[in-house]
Motif scaffolding. Structure first.
Motif, short mmCIF file in Angstrom:
data_model
loop_
_atom_site.label_atom_id
_atom_site.label_comp_id
_atom_site.label_asym_id
_atom_site.label_seq_id
_atom_site.Cartn_x
_atom_site.Cartn_y
_atom_site.Cartn_z
N SER A 1 0.80 -1.22 0.00
CA SER A 1 0.00 0.00 0.00
C SER A 1 0.83 1.27 0.00
N SER A 2 2.15 1.16 0.18
CA SER A 2 2.99 2.35 0.23
C SER A 2 4.11 2.22 -0.79
N ASP A 3 4.60 3.37 -1.27
CA ASP A 3 5.73 3.40 -2.18
C ASP A 3 6.99 3.65 -1.37
N TYR A 4 8.02 2.85 -1.62
CA TYR A 4 9.28 3.00 -0.91
C TYR A 4 10.35 3.40 -1.91
N ILE A 5 11.30 4.18 -1.46
CA ILE A 5 12.35 4.67 -2.34
C ILE A 5 13.72 4.38 -1.72
N TRP A 6 14.76 4.57 -2.55
CA TRP A 6 16.14 4.50 -2.05
C TRP A 6 16.47 5.84 -1.41
N LYS A 7 17.12 5.79 -0.26
CA LYS A 7 17.49 7.03 0.43
C LYS A 7 18.50 7.81 -0.41
N SER A 8 19.40 7.08 -1.08
CA SER A 8 20.38 7.71 -1.96
C SER A 8 20.17 7.19 -3.37
N ALA A 9 19.31 7.87 -4.13
CA ALA A 9 18.97 7.41 -5.48
C ALA A 9 20.04 7.77 -6.51
N ARG A 10 20.99 8.57 -6.12
CA ARG A 10 22.02 9.00 -7.06
C ARG A 10 23.23 8.08 -7.04
N ASN A 11 23.16 7.02 -6.27
CA ASN A 11 24.26 6.05 -6.25
C ASN A 11 23.71 4.68 -5.89
N ILE A 12 22.92 4.12 -6.80
CA ILE A 12 22.34 2.79 -6.59
C ILE A 12 23.31 1.76 -7.15
N LYS A 13 23.81 0.91 -6.28
CA LYS A 13 24.78 -0.10 -6.71
C LYS A 13 24.06 -1.36 -7.19
N THR B 1 18.96 -0.90 -16.38
CA THR B 1 19.42 0.22 -15.56
C THR B 1 19.71 1.44 -16.44
N SER B 2 20.23 1.21 -17.63
CA SER B 2 20.51 2.31 -18.55
C SER B 2 19.22 3.01 -18.99
N GLN B 3 18.19 2.21 -19.30
CA GLN B 3 16.93 2.79 -19.75
C GLN B 3 16.20 3.53 -18.63
N TRP B 4 16.28 3.00 -17.41
CA TRP B 4 15.66 3.72 -16.29
C TRP B 4 16.41 5.02 -16.01
N HIS B 5 17.74 5.00 -16.13
CA HIS B 5 18.51 6.23 -15.92
C HIS B 5 18.18 7.26 -17.01
N ASP B 6 18.08 6.79 -18.26
CA ASP B 6 17.74 7.70 -19.35
C ASP B 6 16.36 8.32 -19.14
N ALA B 7 15.44 7.52 -18.63
CA ALA B 7 14.07 7.99 -18.40
C ALA B 7 13.98 8.93 -17.20
N VAL B 8 14.75 8.60 -16.16
CA VAL B 8 14.73 9.40 -14.91
C VAL B 8 16.20 9.70 -14.55
N PRO B 9 16.77 10.74 -15.11
CA PRO B 9 18.20 11.03 -14.92
C PRO B 9 18.64 11.20 -13.47
N GLY B 10 17.68 11.48 -12.59
CA GLY B 10 18.04 11.60 -11.18
C GLY B 10 18.47 10.28 -10.56
N LEU B 11 18.13 9.18 -11.22
CA LEU B 11 18.55 7.86 -10.76
C LEU B 11 19.90 7.52 -11.39
N SER B 12 20.88 7.19 -10.57
CA SER B 12 22.20 6.83 -11.08
C SER B 12 22.58 5.44 -10.58
N PHE B 13 23.12 4.64 -11.48
CA PHE B 13 23.48 3.27 -11.16
C PHE B 13 24.96 3.05 -11.39
N THR B 14 25.58 2.29 -10.47
CA THR B 14 26.96 1.86 -10.67
C THR B 14 27.01 0.37 -10.41
N ASN B 15 27.73 -0.33 -11.27
CA ASN B 15 27.84 -1.78 -11.12
C ASN B 15 28.94 -2.13 -10.13
N THR B 16 28.71 -3.16 -9.34
CA THR B 16 29.71 -3.63 -8.39
C THR B 16 29.88 -5.13 -8.51
#
Length: 199
Positions: free
Chosen positions: A40-52, A71-86
């Protein structure tokens, strides 16, 4: 504190309270493409600019490609989201696992939530994406849609089962074998995430 609708929970969902570091209390629950409407609730990442992200080396080449593209397509769609691979699974926020999703589902996302002692909100702390594809060795639009859809769950989006929205969101949940042509994040998905994260 955001509440989970227990009334709608089905057998495949479970809850486990656990203690995290720094006085934070966490709650873990299963969410998959068939059950996400029950959250029933939406949850987010506290730090969306560095999602590993961690891509399981046991995935097929096609699945690894689909996970990277997602991850590339979601970043392109929502540039505020940043992904780094680990290469360190334990430090990853989103894990693309080689463990199969249940046999009756093409995809399944397990999420973990965490609440920090200095914050009244609950946040995503881990998301594990599993798939159960007809041919995991063959890259296809259907595979990409599954990875994009499950990554949407990993970012905090829920399913919709309103057939009028079938072509308006990649988060339409297929429960009845309905053919869905949308594989990319759509305007509705983008607006929802921008609102959730305050971009």
């Amino acid at each position: 504190m955001k509440k989970i609708s227990l009334k709608k929970l089905i057998v495949s969902m479970f809850m486990m309270v656990s203690i995290f570091t720094a006085g934070a209390v966490g709650i873990t629950q299963n969410v998959n493409t068939a059950d996400a409407e029950n959250i029933s609730s939406d949850y987010i990442w506290k730090s969306a600019r560095n999602i590993k992200t961690y891509i399981d080396p046991n995935l097929t080449t096609a699945q690894k490609k689909a996970a990277k593209i997602a991850t590339s397509q979601w970043h392109d769609a929502v540039p505020g989201l940043s992904f780094t691979n680990t290469d360190d699974e334990s430090s990853a926020n989103i894990v693309y696992s080689s463990n199969p999703a249940p046999s009756n589902k093409s995809g399944n996302t397990h999420i973990s939530l965490i609440k920090y002692s200095d914050d009244s909100n609950w946040y995503l702390s881990k998301a594990t994406v599993e798939t159960n594809l007809t041919d995991p060795s063959e890259y296809s639009q259907s595979m990409q849609r599954t990875y994009n859809h499950e990554t949407g769950h990993a970012l905090g989006l829920n399913d919709t089962y309103d057939k009028s929205e079938k072509e308006l969101t990649v988060m339409y949940g297929v429960k009845d074998g309905t053919t869905v042509n949308v594989s990319l994040p759509q305007k509705q998905d983008i607006e929802t995430l921008n609102n959730m994260y305050g971009f």
